[in-house]
Structure formats: C-alpha cells, structure tokens
Design an enzyme around this catalytic site. Structure first.
Site, short mmCIF file in Angstrom:
data_model
loop_
_atom_site.label_atom_id
_atom_site.label_comp_id
_atom_site.label_asym_id
_atom_site.label_seq_id
_atom_site.Cartn_x
_atom_site.Cartn_y
_atom_site.Cartn_z
N GLU A 1 0.85 -1.18 0.00
CA GLU A 1 0.00 0.00 0.00
C GLU A 1 0.89 1.24 0.00
O GLU A 1 2.10 1.14 -0.17
CB GLU A 1 -0.95 -0.06 1.20
CG GLU A 1 -1.82 -1.31 1.18
CD GLU A 1 -2.79 -1.42 2.35
OE1 GLU A 1 -3.21 -0.38 2.88
OE2 GLU A 1 -3.13 -2.56 2.74
N LYS B 1 -21.44 9.19 -2.20
CA LYS B 1 -21.62 7.80 -2.60
C LYS B 1 -22.70 7.14 -1.75
O LYS B 1 -23.00 7.58 -0.64
CB LYS B 1 -20.30 7.02 -2.42
CG LYS B 1 -19.11 7.59 -3.15
CD LYS B 1 -19.17 7.29 -4.63
CE LYS B 1 -17.91 7.77 -5.34
NZ LYS B 1 -17.96 7.49 -6.80
N ARG C 1 -12.04 -10.56 0.86
CA ARG C 1 -10.89 -10.41 1.74
C ARG C 1 -11.39 -10.39 3.17
O ARG C 1 -12.57 -10.62 3.42
CB ARG C 1 -10.10 -9.14 1.39
CG ARG C 1 -10.87 -7.85 1.59
CD ARG C 1 -10.17 -6.67 0.98
NE ARG C 1 -10.40 -6.59 -0.45
CZ ARG C 1 -9.73 -5.79 -1.27
NH1 ARG C 1 -8.75 -5.04 -0.81
NH2 ARG C 1 -10.01 -5.76 -2.55
#
Length: 289
Positions: A3, A161, A271
């Site tokens: 990351e 969103k 995940r």
C-alpha cells in the site's frame, strides 16, 4: 499487496540511490515482467538504454521513474511480490530476478518478483490537475499524503456515494493509496465500522476516517511500512516493522487496544476485515454485497 507507505519507502530509496544515473543496458529475464509493455522486450530495453533517471514519483500505490530526454515514464507495477533492489553488480543474481538495468553509476537496478504479478512498462506523461503522471495513472485520485490532497473535497465525494465506507476507501479513483491494512486501521481509529454507508455518515465523521488514514500511513512510513513476509522490502532488501503496531488488522481474537474486546474478523469483498465489535458498532442491517 503493498500500500502507500510501502511504495513510498521504495520511492524514497530509488530517489536516494539512482536518480541522476543513466541506464547503460537492460536485460529482460522473464517475459511476464514486461507483459504490460505491448511492443515487447526489445522495445522496452531499447527505449530505456541511454535514458537518464530524472526522478522517482508516486501517486497512491502507483510508482514510476521519470526519464530524460524522453517524455515517457517507466511505470513499475510491484504486484504482490515485486521488489526494486539497488545492488552492486558483483552480488549474486536473485532467484526470482526478472529485469536488470545496469546504471552508469556502477549499480544495478534489479526487479525481483517471485509471483510474477508485477512488471515494468513505458507510458507517456500527461498533465492531470496540474501534475504530470503516466497516462495509465491518470484516473487515480490523489492520496492522503499528497501535498495537494483536498480533504474537504474528498469528504464531499465520499459522502455523495451510497456505499460502505470501507469499499469507498479502497476505491482508488476516490482516494488512492489505501488498501485493506490501512483501511482497517483508519476505521478502527475513527471508531467506525467498515459497513457503514457513506451517505449516512456526517462530513466530520468521514473527515475523521481520512485524517486517521493520513496519521496511520505516516506512522507506518516512519517504520518502513508493514512487512508480513520477506517479500515486502525496501531497495536495500530490508523489511519494515509497522506490523508490530497494528491495532486491528490481523489481530483476530486479540484484545482491542482501546477497550479490551476481542477483535473480530469478517469477510468483505473477497478479503478479511478486522474491527472491534464494541468500539466499531456494525449497522443493524449490513448492506448487500
């Protein structure tokens, strides 16, 4: 996969050791390592030979080398196990060496990749929002450690969103650089469950999550990133140690550092998510996934 902090550790190492050097030759040792460069191995090696490495840049998890005098960048995909190692040429060849560039500084730049998901590719630079980035990265949003990251604007986008907050944090077109590890850590710090819907969170709470992401990634960067195995290393082959400081990610059944409740693991987007069931209350009805 690495990351933002892990990629930034690599970028800083490349900036320190190879920026200013020119590429004398390139050896492509595995075809999968250049599969994203559609013209092929000979073209990549030919274009890189003679180029000067003018900079090492990054946006989120995306890393590239700026070349001169051309107007293209060498985009480096680290994938799951890619390593960019700067080595003296007399050192033995690594078992999973895929590409080797000989530099006029007397060093090798070696791309080592056990799982062969990563690779190198050339891409033209384009201007996006006042910055030059490879065209393959043009759709990627600024990351929380970018000096031009706009927290207020990002909060507005996130709140617009209708999706789980963790899903949005992982969307690299909204905010880049955050993966599973730092999403879980940021949500734990902000005391928000990853299944909470963004349009039901206040602006300040979303801002708290993004600020927590900034903080935890800065801390991880100061410790060389998070290394769960020997594949995550800097340009000298050294591992980071932020995994010792994780509060939620990978801590299933261990006590929450804040309240002592056992950390819980849940499935999310193929995940695992880790959270404290007391500090991070799950919504009554988890959104359908």
């Amino acid at each position: 996969m690495p990351e933002l902090p892990e990629v930034e550790v690599v970028r800083r190492g490349l900036e320190r050791h190879i920026v200013g050097a020119s590429i004398d030759s390139v050896d492509i040792l595995h075809p999968r390592a250049i599969r994203r460069h559609l013209p092929g191995a000979a073209d990549l090696a030919g274009q890189l030979t003679g180029e000067r490495i003018a900079g090492a840049d990054r946006r989120g998890k995306y890393l590239w080398l700026v070349l001169e005098p051309s107007t293209v960048a060498l985009v480096v995909h680290l994938g799951m196990s890619g390593q960019m190692l700067v080595q003296p040429p007399e050192l033995p060849t690594e078992k999973h060496l895929r590409i080797r560039a000989r530099l006029d500084s007397g060093l090798d730049l070696r791309f080592v990749d056990q799982r062969t998901f990563g690779g190198w590719a050339l891409a033209p630079l384009v201007e996006v929002d006042g910055s030059l980035v490879p065209d393959s990265v043009a759709h990627i949003a600024r990351d929380p450690l970018d000096s031009r990251f706009d927290l207020a604007a990002t909060v507005k986008v996130v709140r617009g969103k209708h999706s789980e907050i963790k899903r949005v944090l992982l969307d690299q077109t909204v905010v880049s650089g955050i993966g599973n590890i730092y999403a879980d850590e940021a949500l734990w710090r902000a005391q928000i469950h990853g299944n909470r819907l963004t349009d039901r969170l206040t602006g300040p709470r979303i801002g708290a999550v993004l600020t927590a992401a900034q903080q935890v990634m800065r801390e991880a960067l100061s410790q060389g990133g998070t290394s769960f195995d020997a594949l995550y290393v800097n340009v000298n082959g050294e591992s980071g140690y932020f995994d010792r400081s994780l509060s939620a990610y990978g801590q299933e059944d261990r006590p929450c550092p804040r309240c002592g409740t056992a950390i819980r693991r849940e499935k999310f987007m193929n995940r695992s998510s880790f959270s404290c069931p007391k500090c991070q209350r799950a919504p009554r009805r988890s959104p359908a996934r």
